[in-house]
Design a protein around this motif. Structure first.
Motif, PDB file in Angstrom:
ATOM      1  N   UNK A 256      73.962  -1.035  17.196  1.00 47.28           N
ATOM      2  CA  UNK A 256      75.061  -0.164  16.784  1.00 47.28           C
ATOM      3  C   UNK A 256      74.554   0.808  15.731  1.00 47.28           C
ATOM      4  N   UNK A 257      74.802   2.061  15.935  1.00 44.87           N
ATOM      5  CA  UNK A 257      74.318   3.030  14.958  1.00 44.87           C
ATOM      6  C   UNK A 257      75.353   3.194  13.852  1.00 44.87           C
ATOM      7  N   UNK A 258      75.072   2.724  12.683  1.00 42.85           N
ATOM      8  CA  UNK A 258      76.024   2.941  11.595  1.00 42.85           C
ATOM      9  C   UNK A 258      75.470   3.985  10.625  1.00 42.85           C
ATOM     10  N   UNK A 259      76.262   4.271   9.630  1.00 40.79           N
ATOM     11  CA  UNK A 259      75.936   5.374   8.732  1.00 40.79           C
ATOM     12  C   UNK A 259      74.732   5.050   7.857  1.00 40.79           C
ATOM     13  N   UNK A 426      85.800 -12.318  15.453  1.00 39.69           N
ATOM     14  CA  UNK A 426      84.483 -12.259  14.831  1.00 39.69           C
ATOM     15  C   UNK A 426      83.855 -10.898  15.071  1.00 39.69           C
ATOM     16  N   UNK A 427      83.893 -10.482  16.308  1.00 38.02           N
ATOM     17  CA  UNK A 427      83.357  -9.143  16.561  1.00 38.02           C
ATOM     18  C   UNK A 427      84.464  -8.147  16.244  1.00 38.02           C
ATOM     19  N   UNK A 428      84.107  -7.130  15.557  1.00 35.84           N
ATOM     20  CA  UNK A 428      85.128  -6.197  15.134  1.00 35.84           C
ATOM     21  C   UNK A 428      85.658  -5.432  16.323  1.00 35.84           C
ATOM     22  N   UNK A 429      86.960  -5.469  16.469  1.00 38.67           N
ATOM     23  CA  UNK A 429      87.534  -4.803  17.619  1.00 38.67           C
ATOM     24  C   UNK A 429      87.710  -3.318  17.329  1.00 38.67           C
ATOM     25  N   UNK A 430      87.447  -2.965  16.106  1.00 36.59           N
ATOM     26  CA  UNK A 430      87.698  -1.585  15.727  1.00 36.59           C
ATOM     27  C   UNK A 430      86.460  -0.993  15.087  1.00 36.59           C
ATOM     28  N   UNK A 435      81.602   5.043  11.272  1.00 37.32           N
ATOM     29  CA  UNK A 435      80.638   4.583  12.260  1.00 37.32           C
ATOM     30  C   UNK A 435      80.701   5.423  13.522  1.00 37.32           C
ATOM     31  N   UNK A 436      81.912   5.831  13.866  1.00 37.94           N
ATOM     32  CA  UNK A 436      82.063   6.663  15.057  1.00 37.94           C
ATOM     33  C   UNK A 436      81.304   7.982  14.901  1.00 37.94           C
ATOM     34  N   UNK A 437      81.463   8.586  13.726  1.00 35.30           N
ATOM     35  CA  UNK A 437      80.784   9.856  13.467  1.00 35.30           C
ATOM     36  C   UNK A 437      79.281   9.652  13.434  1.00 35.30           C
ATOM     37  N   UNK A 438      78.871   8.572  12.786  1.00 35.18           N
ATOM     38  CA  UNK A 438      77.428   8.382  12.604  1.00 35.18           C
ATOM     39  C   UNK A 438      76.745   8.108  13.939  1.00 35.18           C
ATOM     40  N   UNK A 439      77.516   7.674  14.936  1.00 35.61           N
ATOM     41  CA  UNK A 439      76.940   7.483  16.254  1.00 35.61           C
ATOM     42  C   UNK A 439      76.412   8.813  16.803  1.00 35.61           C
TER      43      UNK A 439
END
Lengths: 822, 67
Positions: A256-259, A426-430, A435-439
């Motif tokens: 997952x690409x985060x900021x 456990x896994x974030x559903x949101x 994070x969306x932008x950093x993708x």
């Protein structure tokens, strides 16, 4: 910190005026005084003996200043007889203590009542009340008091009893027992300190470079300054920023690409480029920008953590469980044992208001158990000898004995919480907006860097490398990364002030996406406190009413108390032969009449048809008169709230009750509101799931008990609570019941805060474009970087703080206008 | 101009000394709670001297309520 009302300043500013007598409220706890129960002592009025006793303790010890800081700051002390017997058990005590030595022991106690400066004052003066206590120190934010005492002079149980007797009952749970010796994590404070140290000194030493004065001696010392700066940048780079590398590595590993990836990349590239620069004497490098970047980022993180820690939300079932229980040994003597030492076959003693820790079989003849904690049913369930009783229930009434069926770890409640549904996803559903932008951010950034690199490589290899690194440095998404924490943190604070507590900032983003609202009925849109009561049956005479009220006065059952409060006639006639049968009713001789009040079965009537309602039946001298029916009372402002919500959301109401209230609800709520009755907890959960499968973003509003599963399943679960200290572990937010009518305001504010974030993203992209323009043309000087980077950060932080406050105020004014109009 | 080495090393030394003081302060827990001390500092010695007659009255009351 600004998110607390500055009680102390208020009272200091007003001077010591709280001595003014108030005939309406208790001097100690501020509750309304029932006229008959009023106690006047030392020219002050008290609502009960408990409050008076606390005042007496304080005044005998010269501690009456307690009442000067805040008006009526106290709480009525609760009965604690035998409740803390387990503190006599040395093994348990030593587990609870933070530190223990021959003549010194330290204990940290959690006291939920801590709420104002009076609390701080009295708890820090404990040594005046009890010999043996040397220091007591309050941590207001954690609601904890840390007491250092001499175990030879005073025992822990004595201290706890003292606290209890002055209305500050500590909350000792299984959680304390297991984690009493936890270490405080201060690494962020250190990191921030180190970052600031490096940042400040590097800035100072960079000044000669900034001004580029061509002076002989400055040029002479340039290498010295540069290497000094390099040395100072090392701790910032390796220690302070280390969290970002770890986070970036983790996020790459999980795909997952985060900021944090562009941040870490930027910092590393910046460091290497600067090192190369000073090694080959190309220039001064970007160490100043690096240090300022790390410092500002950590500052943002600190702000975020400080905001959240006040809300401290993470609790599991352990915090609800007692540390110890009373076991009856073979020779009939009682003993306190730690809860983990309870074995199958043990006989336990459960007192009034104690939680049943394990599944077991009731030995005592009868018991009334309140399962509201597990099922949400507020009315106690009656059990007879030999019945199975389940963990999580609360014993109401007299002491009972039970035999244990399982040891604690296998027990029902443990299972309940380890059930999949209650495991908070456990896994974030949101995915957060950042994070969306950093993708997209990271790939685009790399693209620009490579395009710039390949453009320059054919012209000038040196510039090509410069451009490549400059792009990565200048585009470091510092402003981007700080936008969300500052906006959301600020909104979180604003909401917290209005008694809406969110689990974390992500919840605000989720609020903004909700399109369907599901409300639970009982306890959510109806209040538990005030019930609408009406009478059905033969008319009762004035004298009879007075007699009934006199009888009710003797009972402690919640329904009796409610009815007593409801009846306008307050009787004080002496009653004889009073008898209370738990879970059935009360009876007594009042003057000449024999009155029975209670359930229909209690009166010897076996008509089952009336069992649909909650009602109290009256019988006088074997003559059936009628019943008081308890109807639901809807929360204040409900109709207006639903009307305004109606325009933006789909609204549904779920209820575990029968459809008896259907008509009333249909009238109250706007048309098109879906009403569904007779829902069991699992069905509620299923209902939410179906909505989600249909592509809805569901917000569930419940009381957090019988709808815990549904709260957990929903995208956002809000639990409505009369007392914010008690809540369900499954929800994302807690709303104090009195603020229920503001729900739409909270939703609007969340929407606006997302708008603020988007605006701020736009602004920071603008900065990035300017910076990138310098970078790709190969003109990024260290000075330019040193100006652009902190400037963008500061403007962004200022912008989001001002904007979110502006919206909060604007929407708040609108709410007030609406209130005035209605 | 080599005095600059001396000056810089003194200033670094001072800075490091402050830094160490900071670390010690954090270690002792001074940064764990940043609200309570701000209230605590405003407390004076608030102890009220209850007048002797009042004390007597209180103890009288106690006696009567005990009996």
């Amino acid at each position: 910190m600004s998110y607390f009302t500055p009680y102390s300043f208020k009272s200091f500013a007003l001077g010591k005026t709280s001595k003014v007598m108030d005939t309406q409220n208790c001097f100690h706890c501020g509750l309304d005084i029932v006229a008959e129960a009023e106690i006047i002592f030392d020219e002050k009025t008290f609502c009960c003996n408990g409050c008076k006793t606390v005042y007496e303790i304080f005044s005998l010890n010269d501690l009456t200043s307690y009442y000067d800081f805040e008006k009526s700051p106290g709480a009525t002390p609760q009965e604690s007889k035998n409740k803390y017997d387990f503190l006599e058990n040395v093994a348990i005590v030593s587990k609870l203590l933070e530190f223990e030595e021959d003549s010194t022991a330290i204990i940290s106690l959690n006291i939920p009542h801590i709420h104002c400066s009076s609390c701080i004052w009295i708890l820090e003066n404990l040594q005046r009340l009890q010999r043996g206590i040397s220091i007591s120190q309050v941590n207001f934010i954690d609601k904890k008091v840390r007491i250092t005492y001499n175990p030879k002079e005073v025992s822990l149980s004595k201290i706890v009893h003292l606290l209890n007797s002055i209305g500050y009952e500590p909350y000792i749970s299984l959680e304390n027992y297991e984690t009493s010796r936890q270490k405080v994590d201060r690494s962020l404070t250190y990191k921030l300190g180190v970052a600031f140290f490096c940042f400040g000194n590097i800035m100072l030493l960079s000044f000669p470079e900034y001004f580029e004065v061509k002076e002989f001696w400055l040029d002479n010392y340039k290498p010295f300054f540069r290497w000094l700066i390099f040395m100072l940048a090392l701790p910032s780079f390796f220690y302070s920023a280390s969290g970002y590398y770890v986070s970036a590595y983790k996020s790459i590993k999980s795909g997952m690409l985060n900021i944090d990836i562009p941040i870490a990349l930027g910092i590393i590239v910046m460091f290497i480029r600067s090192l190369v620069d000073i090694l080959f004497d190309y220039g001064p490098g970007f160490f100043d920008s690096l240090a300022s970047l790390v410092f500002f980022m950590l500052l943002g993180k600190m702000f975020q953590i400080k905001t959240y820690s006040f809300l401290s939300f993470e609790r599991d079932f352990k915090s609800y469980f007692p540390v110890a229980v009373t076991r009856i040994n073979a020779n009939d003597c009682e003993e306190s044992v730690a809860i983990y030492d309870v074995q199958k076959g043990d006989r336990l003693l459960i007192r009034n208001q104690e939680l049943i820790p394990v599944d077991g079989i009731l030995i005592s003849e009868k018991a009334a158990i309140d399962y509201s904690f597990v099922t949400g049913e507020a009315i106690p369930i009656n059990k007879n000898s030999g019945d199975k009783i389940f963990a999580g229930g609360k014993q109401i009434g007299k002491i009972i004995e039970m035999e244990v069926l399982f040891s604690v770890s296998q027990s029902y409640l443990t299972q309940l919480w380890s059930n999949d549904v209650f495991q908070k996803k456990v896994k974030q559903k949101h995915k957060s907006i950042t994070d969306q932008i950093s993708r997209y951010f990271t790939p685009i950034l790399l693209l620009i860097a490579f395009v710039g690199f390949s453009y320059w490589i054919f012209r000038d290899t040196n510039t090509a490398f410069n451009v490549f690194t400059a792009v990565l440095i200048v585009a470091c998404p510092c402003a981007l990364a700080l936008t969300a924490p500052f906006t959301l943190g600020n909104v979180l604070r604003i909401l917290g002030k209005q008694n809406m507590y969110l689990k974390n900032a992500l919840v605000i983003e989720q609020f903004a996406q909700v399109d369907t609202l599901v409300f639970d009925k009982t306890g959510t849109i109806t209040t538990n406190e005030k019930s609408n009561i009406f009478y059905e049956g033969k008319p009762l005479s004035e004298t009879n009413l007075i007699r009934i009220s006199s009888l009710l006065r003797a009972s402690n059952h919640p329904l009796s108390r409610m009815l007593y409060d409801f009846l306008p006639q307050k009787g004080k006639i002496k009653i004889q032969d009073f008898k209370e049968l738990t879970g059935q009713g009360i009876q007594a001789k009042v003057e000449d009449d024999f009155i029975k009040i209670g359930s229909i079965l209690f009166l010897g009537n076996t008509q089952k048809s009336m069992l649909l309602q909650t009602a109290i039946h009256i019988q006088i001298n074997n003559e059936y008169y009628g019943k008081y029916v308890f109807k639901n009372q809807y929360r204040e402002g409900l109709a207006e709230l639903f009307k305004s919500l109606k325009n933006n959301y789909q609204i549904k109401v779920l209820s575990g009750d029968n459809a008896g209230e259907k008509e009333a609800l249909e009238q109250l709520l706007p048309q098109g509101t879906e009403l569904i009755f007779n829902q069991k907890p699992e069905q509620k959960l299923e209902f939410i799931k179906q909505l989600q499968d249909a592509g809805k973003n569901v917000m569930m509003v419940g009381d957090g008990l019988n709808d815990a599963g549904a709260l957990a399943q929903s995208n956002v679960g809000i639990s409505i609570s009369e007392n914010v200290n008690i809540f369900s572990p499954a929800c994302d937010a807690i709303l104090e019941a009195s603020q229920f009518k503001k729900l739409h305001y909270f939703l609007r504010l969340s929407n606006k805060s997302m708008l603020v974030i988007k605006m701020s993203f736009g602004l920071s992209l603008l900065y990035n474009i300017v910076g990138l323009a310098f970078a790709v043309t190969g003109n990024l000087e260290p000075l330019v970087a040193a100006i652009i980077m902190p400037l963008s950060t500061i403007t962004i932080v200022g912008f989001v703080t001002i904007m979110s406050n502006y919206y909060a105020r604007k929407l708040g004014v609108r709410i007030k206008k609406l209130e005035v109009r209605s | 101009m080599s005095v600059i080495y001396l000056l810089i090393s003194i200033s670094i030394f001072v800075a490091v000394a402050f830094f160490i003081a900071f670390v010690i302060a954090v270690k002792s827990g001074q940064y764990d709670d940043d609200y309570t001390p701000s209230v605590r500092v405003l407390f004076d010695d608030e102890l009220k001297k209850v007048k002797s007659e009042k004390l007597k009255k209180l103890s009288d009351y106690k006696k009567t309520s005990d009996s």
